[in-house]
Design a protein around this motif. Structure first.
Motif, PDB file in Angstrom:
ATOM      1  N   PRO A  43      32.500   0.420   4.787  1.00  0.00           N
ATOM      2  CA  PRO A  43      32.561   1.653   4.000  1.00  0.00           C
ATOM      3  C   PRO A  43      33.749   2.524   4.373  1.00  0.00           C
ATOM      4  O   PRO A  43      34.199   2.540   5.523  1.00  0.00           O
ATOM      5  N   LYS A  44      34.240   3.236   3.380  1.00  0.00           N
ATOM      6  CA  LYS A  44      35.422   4.074   3.587  1.00  0.00           C
ATOM      7  C   LYS A  44      35.252   5.416   2.876  1.00  0.00           C
ATOM      8  O   LYS A  44      34.641   5.494   1.807  1.00  0.00           O
ATOM      9  N   GLU A  45      35.792   6.463   3.493  1.00  0.00           N
ATOM     10  CA  GLU A  45      35.739   7.796   2.916  1.00  0.00           C
ATOM     11  C   GLU A  45      36.873   7.992   1.912  1.00  0.00           C
ATOM     12  O   GLU A  45      38.002   7.564   2.137  1.00  0.00           O
ATOM     13  N   PHE A  46      36.546   8.667   0.813  1.00  0.00           N
ATOM     14  CA  PHE A  46      37.540   9.101  -0.157  1.00  0.00           C
ATOM     15  C   PHE A  46      37.199  10.526  -0.565  1.00  0.00           C
ATOM     16  O   PHE A  46      36.040  10.949  -0.494  1.00  0.00           O
ATOM     17  N   ASN A  82      38.940  15.644  -5.902  1.00  0.00           N
ATOM     18  CA  ASN A  82      38.739  17.041  -6.297  1.00  0.00           C
ATOM     19  C   ASN A  82      37.875  17.785  -5.284  1.00  0.00           C
ATOM     20  O   ASN A  82      36.942  18.523  -5.630  1.00  0.00           O
ATOM     21  N   ASN A  83      38.175  17.548  -4.009  1.00  0.00           N
ATOM     22  CA  ASN A  83      37.500  18.199  -2.889  1.00  0.00           C
ATOM     23  C   ASN A  83      36.031  17.812  -2.747  1.00  0.00           C
ATOM     24  O   ASN A  83      35.276  18.484  -2.039  1.00  0.00           O
ATOM     25  N   LYS A  84      35.615  16.744  -3.401  1.00  0.00           N
ATOM     26  CA  LYS A  84      34.295  16.166  -3.201  1.00  0.00           C
ATOM     27  C   LYS A  84      34.442  14.943  -2.304  1.00  0.00           C
ATOM     28  O   LYS A  84      35.300  14.079  -2.552  1.00  0.00           O
ATOM     29  N   LYS A  85      33.616  14.880  -1.266  1.00  0.00           N
ATOM     30  CA  LYS A  85      33.744  13.799  -0.296  1.00  0.00           C
ATOM     31  C   LYS A  85      32.799  12.652  -0.647  1.00  0.00           C
ATOM     32  O   LYS A  85      31.591  12.852  -0.813  1.00  0.00           O
ATOM     33  N   PHE A  86      33.362  11.450  -0.738  1.00  0.00           N
ATOM     34  CA  PHE A  86      32.609  10.240  -1.067  1.00  0.00           C
ATOM     35  C   PHE A  86      32.609   9.291   0.132  1.00  0.00           C
ATOM     36  O   PHE A  86      33.624   9.149   0.819  1.00  0.00           O
ATOM     37  N   LEU A  87      31.484   8.610   0.359  1.00  0.00           N
ATOM     38  CA  LEU A  87      31.450   7.459   1.250  1.00  0.00           C
ATOM     39  C   LEU A  87      31.096   6.263   0.374  1.00  0.00           C
ATOM     40  O   LEU A  87      30.048   6.235  -0.272  1.00  0.00           O
ATOM     41  N   ASN A 116      23.007  19.253  -1.445  1.00  0.00           N
ATOM     42  CA  ASN A 116      24.252  18.949  -2.170  1.00  0.00           C
ATOM     43  C   ASN A 116      24.797  17.573  -1.818  1.00  0.00           C
ATOM     44  O   ASN A 116      26.011  17.375  -1.751  1.00  0.00           O
ATOM     45  N   SER A 117      23.918  16.626  -1.584  1.00  0.00           N
ATOM     46  CA  SER A 117      24.342  15.267  -1.251  1.00  0.00           C
ATOM     47  C   SER A 117      23.430  14.262  -1.955  1.00  0.00           C
ATOM     48  O   SER A 117      22.199  14.386  -1.883  1.00  0.00           O
ATOM     49  N   THR A 118      24.056  13.278  -2.609  1.00  0.00           N
ATOM     50  CA  THR A 118      23.297  12.321  -3.405  1.00  0.00           C
ATOM     51  C   THR A 118      23.736  10.896  -3.113  1.00  0.00           C
ATOM     52  O   THR A 118      24.930  10.619  -2.967  1.00  0.00           O
ATOM     53  N   TYR A 119      22.732  10.032  -3.020  1.00  0.00           N
ATOM     54  CA  TYR A 119      22.985   8.585  -2.891  1.00  0.00           C
ATOM     55  C   TYR A 119      22.835   7.952  -4.274  1.00  0.00           C
ATOM     56  O   TYR A 119      21.852   8.185  -4.975  1.00  0.00           O
ATOM     57  N   HIS A 120      23.838   7.151  -4.652  1.00  0.00           N
ATOM     58  CA  HIS A 120      23.800   6.438  -5.922  1.00  0.00           C
ATOM     59  C   HIS A 120      23.978   4.950  -5.666  1.00  0.00           C
ATOM     60  O   HIS A 120      24.893   4.548  -4.932  1.00  0.00           O
ATOM     61  N   TYR A 127      28.664  14.515   3.240  1.00  0.00           N
ATOM     62  CA  TYR A 127      29.256  13.803   2.102  1.00  0.00           C
ATOM     63  C   TYR A 127      28.562  14.305   0.843  1.00  0.00           C
ATOM     64  O   TYR A 127      27.333  14.485   0.824  1.00  0.00           O
ATOM     65  N   ASP A 128      29.343  14.496  -0.188  1.00  0.00           N
ATOM     66  CA  ASP A 128      28.752  14.894  -1.460  1.00  0.00           C
ATOM     67  C   ASP A 128      28.095  13.710  -2.153  1.00  0.00           C
ATOM     68  O   ASP A 128      27.053  13.862  -2.795  1.00  0.00           O
ATOM     69  N   TYR A 129      28.726  12.534  -2.001  1.00  0.00           N
ATOM     70  CA  TYR A 129      28.216  11.348  -2.686  1.00  0.00           C
ATOM     71  C   TYR A 129      28.301  10.118  -1.789  1.00  0.00           C
ATOM     72  O   TYR A 129      29.318   9.888  -1.129  1.00  0.00           O
ATOM     73  N   PHE A 130      27.222   9.344  -1.779  1.00  0.00           N
ATOM     74  CA  PHE A 130      27.212   8.011  -1.196  1.00  0.00           C
ATOM     75  C   PHE A 130      27.141   7.021  -2.369  1.00  0.00           C
ATOM     76  O   PHE A 130      26.175   7.056  -3.135  1.00  0.00           O
ATOM     77  N   ILE A 131      28.141   6.164  -2.493  1.00  0.00           N
ATOM     78  CA  ILE A 131      28.196   5.232  -3.614  1.00  0.00           C
ATOM     79  C   ILE A 131      28.160   3.807  -3.061  1.00  0.00           C
ATOM     80  O   ILE A 131      29.077   3.389  -2.342  1.00  0.00           O
ATOM     81  N   PHE A 132      27.092   3.062  -3.401  1.00  0.00           N
ATOM     82  CA  PHE A 132      26.929   1.709  -2.903  1.00  0.00           C
ATOM     83  C   PHE A 132      26.440   0.776  -4.003  1.00  0.00           C
ATOM     84  O   PHE A 132      25.981   1.217  -5.067  1.00  0.00           O
ATOM     85  N   GLY A 133      26.521  -0.515  -3.728  1.00  0.00           N
ATOM     86  CA  GLY A 133      25.959  -1.542  -4.585  1.00  0.00           C
ATOM     87  C   GLY A 133      24.894  -2.286  -3.804  1.00  0.00           C
ATOM     88  O   GLY A 133      24.086  -1.692  -3.111  1.00  0.00           O
ATOM     89  N   HIS A 134      24.895  -3.614  -3.916  1.00  0.00           N
ATOM     90  CA  HIS A 134      24.078  -4.521  -3.123  1.00  0.00           C
ATOM     91  C   HIS A 134      22.608  -4.583  -3.531  1.00  0.00           C
ATOM     92  O   HIS A 134      22.012  -5.656  -3.525  1.00  0.00           O
ATOM     93  N   ARG A 135      22.009  -3.474  -3.901  1.00  0.00           N
ATOM     94  CA  ARG A 135      20.572  -3.457  -4.156  1.00  0.00           C
ATOM     95  C   ARG A 135      20.203  -3.949  -5.552  1.00  0.00           C
ATOM     96  O   ARG A 135      19.046  -4.181  -5.852  1.00  0.00           O
TER      97      ARG A 135
END
Length: 251
Positions: free
Chosen positions: A111-114, A117-122, A222-226, A203-211
């Motif tokens: 995983p990598k941080e990006f 627009n000032n929103k932090k993603f993992l 203010n943090s969501t897993y997708h 982190y504002d957003y956690f973005i993953f696949g796999h499931r």
């Protein structure tokens, strides 16, 4: 990265092209290529979060044949100047530098941080993260061991590729997706992983696949897993328009 006005960042995962056969997965490949062709019109960047292929192994001078339509479309998109990022999944974790050299697409193995627009993603594929899944975690250590990969390369591709494809389709432990149903927040390992990460950093957003299940779960203030779902049953993808993230279905 500041996303230009009217541009968006797109996320996709778990196509498993080649499963159960190249011929059977061709309609899904064509649908995905059509999606890529459409999103390139307003894409600021495209993230592919792993398991694009059901099997991928790079020999020194050989890669699995097939998938020319999606590879050609990715090359076209990169040549147009749109950034594309690839995260290896548990089915294509043997990817080395082919995408980087041939397509100019950076490849990430964790995983990598990006920031957009000032929103932090993992961002990552999601395999082997969080508590549990110990059988797969042990298996992954074997698969990613350089000596194990060196030994496997001694198998001729005409033997090595069909063998690995067979195991990839049949073996649920290798697949890591044997529980393709919602397990509840307390048993969703990536949800627990996200909550633990929030203990030390926001982190504002956690973005993953796999499931293989599209889902959006609040994991903190203010943090969501997708989870992006897949391109086998759901044909779902993620899009960030500079302000909000949304899961969508491609029809």
């Amino acid at each position: 990265m500041q996303i230009p006005v009217a541009k968006k960042v797109y996320f996709s995962s778990d196509n498993h092209l080649g499963a159960p056969t190249n011929e059977a997965s061709k309609p899904r490949e064509l649908k995905f290529v059509k999606w890529l062709d459409e999103v390139k019109e307003d894409a600021a960047a495209i993230f592919l979060l792993g398991d694009l292929f059901d099997f991928w192994f790079e020999y020194k001078h050989v890669v699995p044949k097939g998938f020319v339509r999606v590879l050609g479309k990715l090359a076209e998109i990169r040549d147009s100047g749109i950034p594309v990022y690839f995260f290896v999944g548990n089915h294509d974790l043997w990817m080395n530098d082919y995408f980087e050299k041939e397509l100019d697409i950076p490849v990430y193995h964790r995983p990598k941080e990006f920031s957009f627009n000032n929103k932090k993603f993992l961002i990552g594929h999601g395999d082997g993260l969080g508590p549990g899944d110990k059988g797969y975690k042990r298996m992954k250590k074997v698969f990613t061991n350089p000596f194990s990969q060196w030994l496997y390369r001694w198998l001729h591709p005409d033997l090595g590729v069909p063998l690995a494809k067979h195991l990839s389709v049949k073996n649920k432990l290798i697949s890591g997706d044997e529980d393709a149903k919602f397990l509840g927040e307390e048993n969703e390992w990536l949800v627990q992983y996200a909550k633990r990460k929030l203990e030390t950093q926001h982190y504002d957003y956690f973005i993953f696949g796999h499931r293989h299940l599209p889902m959006s779960i609040n994991v903190g203030e203010n943090s969501t897993y997708h989870n992006l779902g897949d391109w086998i049953n759901y044909y779902t993808y993620g899009v960030f328009d500079g302000e909000t993230f949304e899961l969508k279905e491609y029809k």
